[in-house]
Design a protein around this motif. Sequence first.
Motif, PDB file in Angstrom:
ATOM      1  N   ASN A 121      -3.737  39.781  47.665  1.00 38.05           N
ATOM      2  CA  ASN A 121      -5.124  39.530  48.051  1.00 38.05           C
ATOM      3  C   ASN A 121      -5.905  39.134  46.799  1.00 38.05           C
ATOM      4  O   ASN A 121      -5.346  39.106  45.689  1.00 38.05           O
ATOM      5  CB  ASN A 121      -5.735  40.735  48.781  1.00 38.05           C
ATOM      6  CG  ASN A 121      -5.783  41.999  47.909  1.00 38.05           C
ATOM      7  OD1 ASN A 121      -5.916  41.932  46.685  1.00 38.05           O
ATOM      8  ND2 ASN A 121      -5.664  43.160  48.551  1.00 38.05           N
ATOM      9  N   TYR A 122      -7.203  38.830  46.950  1.00 40.90           N
ATOM     10  CA  TYR A 122      -7.942  38.316  45.788  1.00 40.90           C
ATOM     11  C   TYR A 122      -8.109  39.362  44.686  1.00 40.90           C
ATOM     12  O   TYR A 122      -8.120  39.027  43.492  1.00 40.90           O
ATOM     13  CB  TYR A 122      -9.302  37.739  46.216  1.00 40.90           C
ATOM     14  CG  TYR A 122      -9.194  36.243  46.447  1.00 40.90           C
ATOM     15  CD1 TYR A 122      -9.265  35.349  45.384  1.00 40.90           C
ATOM     16  CD2 TYR A 122      -8.956  35.728  47.711  1.00 40.90           C
ATOM     17  CE1 TYR A 122      -9.120  33.984  45.569  1.00 40.90           C
ATOM     18  CE2 TYR A 122      -8.811  34.367  47.917  1.00 40.90           C
ATOM     19  CZ  TYR A 122      -8.897  33.497  46.837  1.00 40.90           C
ATOM     20  OH  TYR A 122      -8.737  32.148  47.029  1.00 40.90           O
ATOM     21  N   ASP A 123      -8.211  40.631  45.051  1.00 47.36           N
ATOM     22  CA  ASP A 123      -8.274  41.674  44.028  1.00 47.36           C
ATOM     23  C   ASP A 123      -6.964  41.740  43.251  1.00 47.36           C
ATOM     24  O   ASP A 123      -6.956  41.774  42.007  1.00 47.36           O
ATOM     25  CB  ASP A 123      -8.572  43.023  44.693  1.00 47.36           C
ATOM     26  CG  ASP A 123      -8.617  44.158  43.683  1.00 47.36           C
ATOM     27  OD1 ASP A 123      -9.444  44.106  42.753  1.00 47.36           O
ATOM     28  OD2 ASP A 123      -7.795  45.091  43.819  1.00 47.36           O
TER      29      ASP A 123
ATOM     30  N   ASN B  75     -10.098  41.889  49.669  1.00 47.41           N
ATOM     31  CA  ASN B  75      -8.959  42.157  50.563  1.00 47.41           C
ATOM     32  C   ASN B  75      -8.448  40.912  51.283  1.00 47.41           C
ATOM     33  O   ASN B  75      -7.493  41.001  52.063  1.00 47.41           O
ATOM     34  CB  ASN B  75      -9.362  43.222  51.596  1.00 47.41           C
ATOM     35  CG  ASN B  75      -9.696  44.556  50.939  1.00 47.41           C
ATOM     36  OD1 ASN B  75      -9.001  44.989  50.016  1.00 47.41           O
ATOM     37  ND2 ASN B  75     -10.769  45.175  51.381  1.00 47.41           N
ATOM     38  N   LYS B  76      -9.064  39.789  51.031  1.00 50.74           N
ATOM     39  CA  LYS B  76      -8.637  38.554  51.695  1.00 50.74           C
ATOM     40  C   LYS B  76      -7.336  38.057  51.079  1.00 50.74           C
ATOM     41  O   LYS B  76      -7.164  38.059  49.854  1.00 50.74           O
ATOM     42  CB  LYS B  76      -9.716  37.471  51.575  1.00 50.74           C
ATOM     43  CG  LYS B  76      -9.347  36.190  52.307  1.00 50.74           C
ATOM     44  CD  LYS B  76     -10.451  35.147  52.215  1.00 50.74           C
ATOM     45  CE  LYS B  76     -10.051  33.900  52.977  1.00 50.74           C
ATOM     46  NZ  LYS B  76     -11.098  32.855  52.923  1.00 50.74           N
ATOM     47  N   LEU B  77      -6.394  37.583  51.926  1.00 50.86           N
ATOM     48  CA  LEU B  77      -5.141  37.040  51.418  1.00 50.86           C
ATOM     49  C   LEU B  77      -5.423  35.803  50.574  1.00 50.86           C
ATOM     50  O   LEU B  77      -6.041  34.840  51.041  1.00 50.86           O
ATOM     51  CB  LEU B  77      -4.209  36.679  52.578  1.00 50.86           C
ATOM     52  CG  LEU B  77      -2.865  36.064  52.188  1.00 50.86           C
ATOM     53  CD1 LEU B  77      -2.034  37.046  51.358  1.00 50.86           C
ATOM     54  CD2 LEU B  77      -2.085  35.630  53.436  1.00 50.86           C
ATOM     55  N   ALA B  78      -4.977  35.842  49.341  1.00 51.88           N
ATOM     56  CA  ALA B  78      -5.178  34.724  48.424  1.00 51.88           C
ATOM     57  C   ALA B  78      -3.917  33.894  48.286  1.00 51.88           C
ATOM     58  O   ALA B  78      -3.966  32.658  48.329  1.00 51.88           O
ATOM     59  CB  ALA B  78      -5.614  35.240  47.049  1.00 51.88           C
ATOM     60  N   ILE B  79      -2.769  34.557  48.100  1.00 51.13           N
ATOM     61  CA  ILE B  79      -1.507  33.868  47.824  1.00 51.13           C
ATOM     62  C   ILE B  79      -0.387  34.479  48.642  1.00 51.13           C
ATOM     63  O   ILE B  79      -0.240  35.706  48.708  1.00 51.13           O
ATOM     64  CB  ILE B  79      -1.160  33.958  46.320  1.00 51.13           C
ATOM     65  CG1 ILE B  79      -2.166  33.166  45.477  1.00 51.13           C
ATOM     66  CG2 ILE B  79       0.257  33.450  46.052  1.00 51.13           C
ATOM     67  CD1 ILE B  79      -1.975  33.339  43.984  1.00 51.13           C
ATOM     68  N   ASP B  80       0.397  33.606  49.243  1.00 49.67           N
ATOM     69  CA  ASP B  80       1.667  33.994  49.852  1.00 49.67           C
ATOM     70  C   ASP B  80       2.706  33.043  49.289  1.00 49.67           C
ATOM     71  O   ASP B  80       2.703  31.854  49.611  1.00 49.67           O
ATOM     72  CB  ASP B  80       1.605  33.885  51.380  1.00 49.67           C
ATOM     73  CG  ASP B  80       2.901  34.350  52.048  1.00 49.67           C
ATOM     74  OD1 ASP B  80       3.991  33.957  51.588  1.00 49.67           O
ATOM     75  OD2 ASP B  80       2.825  35.078  53.049  1.00 49.67           O
TER      76      ASP B  80
ATOM     77  N   SER C 101     -12.688  35.716  39.394  1.00 44.93           N
ATOM     78  CA  SER C 101     -13.271  37.054  39.220  1.00 44.93           C
ATOM     79  C   SER C 101     -14.337  37.319  40.274  1.00 44.93           C
ATOM     80  O   SER C 101     -14.426  38.425  40.822  1.00 44.93           O
ATOM     81  CB  SER C 101     -13.882  37.176  37.825  1.00 44.93           C
ATOM     82  OG  SER C 101     -12.905  36.973  36.828  1.00 44.93           O
ATOM     83  N   GLN C 102     -15.148  36.306  40.577  1.00 47.46           N
ATOM     84  CA  GLN C 102     -16.190  36.476  41.596  1.00 47.46           C
ATOM     85  C   GLN C 102     -15.584  36.757  42.969  1.00 47.46           C
ATOM     86  O   GLN C 102     -16.044  37.651  43.691  1.00 47.46           O
ATOM     87  CB  GLN C 102     -17.058  35.217  41.667  1.00 47.46           C
ATOM     88  CG  GLN C 102     -18.015  35.046  40.506  1.00 47.46           C
ATOM     89  CD  GLN C 102     -18.881  33.810  40.651  1.00 47.46           C
ATOM     90  OE1 GLN C 102     -18.671  32.983  41.545  1.00 47.46           O
ATOM     91  NE2 GLN C 102     -19.848  33.660  39.768  1.00 47.46           N
ATOM     92  N   ASN C 103     -14.535  36.007  43.316  1.00 50.00           N
ATOM     93  CA  ASN C 103     -13.923  36.201  44.630  1.00 50.00           C
ATOM     94  C   ASN C 103     -13.211  37.541  44.740  1.00 50.00           C
ATOM     95  O   ASN C 103     -13.086  38.098  45.836  1.00 50.00           O
ATOM     96  CB  ASN C 103     -12.962  35.050  44.938  1.00 50.00           C
ATOM     97  CG  ASN C 103     -13.707  33.788  45.317  1.00 50.00           C
ATOM     98  OD1 ASN C 103     -14.759  33.844  45.942  1.00 50.00           O
ATOM     99  ND2 ASN C 103     -13.178  32.634  44.928  1.00 50.00           N
ATOM    100  N   ALA C 104     -12.725  38.060  43.598  1.00 53.93           N
ATOM    101  CA  ALA C 104     -12.115  39.391  43.604  1.00 53.93           C
ATOM    102  C   ALA C 104     -13.152  40.453  43.959  1.00 53.93           C
ATOM    103  O   ALA C 104     -12.808  41.509  44.523  1.00 53.93           O
ATOM    104  CB  ALA C 104     -11.493  39.698  42.245  1.00 53.93           C
TER     105      ALA C 104
END
Length: 507
Positions: A28-30, A16-21, A8-11
């Motif tokens: 992204n993290y959101d 907008n940072k890529l979290a998972i591919d 939740s904090q990173n969201a």
Amino acid sequence: MNIGMYLSQNARKVPNKLAIDCEGRQFNYDQFNKEVNKLAHGLLGLGVTKGDKVAFMMKNSDTFVFSYFAGAKIGAVIVPMNFRLTSSEIQYILEQSEAKVVICDEEFEGTIATAKASSTVEKVIVVGTPTMPENRSYAEVLSTNVEDPKVEVFETDDLEILYTSGTTGRPKGALFDHRRIFNVGLSMMISMGINQQERFLHIAPLFHSAQLNLFLVSGTVLGATHFIHRDFHPVHTLQAIQEHKITHFFGVPAMFNFLLQVPNANSYDLSSIKRCGYGAAPMAPELVKKSMNLFKNDQFFNLCGLTEAGPNGILLDPIGHKKHLGKNGKPSFLTEARVVDETGRDIEVGAVGEFILKGESIMKEYYKKPEETKAALKDGWLYTGDLATVDEEGNITLVDRKKDMIISGGENVYSIEVEEVLYEHPQVLEAAIIGLPDEVWGEAVCAVVVPHKDQVVNEEELKQFCRQKLAGYKVPRRIFLEETLPRNASGKILKYQLRQQLNQVNA
């Protein structure tokens, strides 16, 4: 503090940072956080409450990751299961863990249907299209609510039951709370220098504690990027490192071995890799050297941890590899380690004793197994059942499991020492040392060998090779040639299966 809180904090921090591919599906993290929250509310709507056990039978995927963090956010206890297990083995875990809900890939729906018959499982959620009317699809369970669930989860609340690999019998469930799992990740951040700019490649199974806790959880806490492969394929792995500029690679020794077998492996650009970690099973020094040549990188870490420690334990860092290749190293951050005799006293240099651990990531207990817990946890120390030695500098080297040590003619033979010699032979791809009953010697040292493709191993020549490097009583008396070795999902060779199989052949 709880593990879900960091997502939740990173969201909020890096939305907008890529979290998972995951095989082309990007979040992204959101978006990652919203997908997790939709499932969290969906599970709450199904009646899952804080403390309920939610079991997974899934291959690596984005849905595995969403399911894990959704469970963490609502205070559920996650029970990751090896998808290679049979229905009877799964049945044991479901019953012993008191699982209430199972989330599974559609290919495992039939296995779960058979396994849950006498368990406490109330609902099965299928990733894909269910074939059984009583089961719900993953998509159907998702809520439209993307806000964080209003469940108060503390660091002392239980988070995971990790079942041991069962190399010597029925697996036991090691219980961990949020604080312990956070400490596992913190140990890796400090010990390996992991940071938020990492680009992780997840090819080892996420149900296994190493890939899950050492790298997925720690990477998500930091806000790093995860590339997830459903299955391990050597060529696809090399392609992914090159294409996605992977910075951190972890694999079990068998995976490194497979990468080395790719005919044009040296043609891939692997220069983005900052460090490689290996563990879960012993890795012969010769294989480490070849892997360093492949990656053109000497930043290798030997991670020697136990499921019961999260996994955590000892490690050999890159500096240690230059001087002590083949050893397992020293305690990782937040951990103490000793090697003791049967009275609990530290052994002398050169002697063999039991490897024990103490630290902030050690399990709370074996779930619902008080006697086994009492035997394993003594005065704050975890007695591992592994035999080890210590050198003058304090480096620990594991030599065998207690149950795998061979006594031949009154002499102790530690399998790893013999296996490392076998791996030096150019025709040997894989090797395992076991003891088989012998009328003269009590136990005979026996080698089970997998040759390189299109290679022929001459048994007498291989024995002579061993005689040049080992005392006579350590040289294999018999050599069995096989196409493959039985392994569990973490890469450990199932020596008890080999003993059973060869005892039947020789009966």
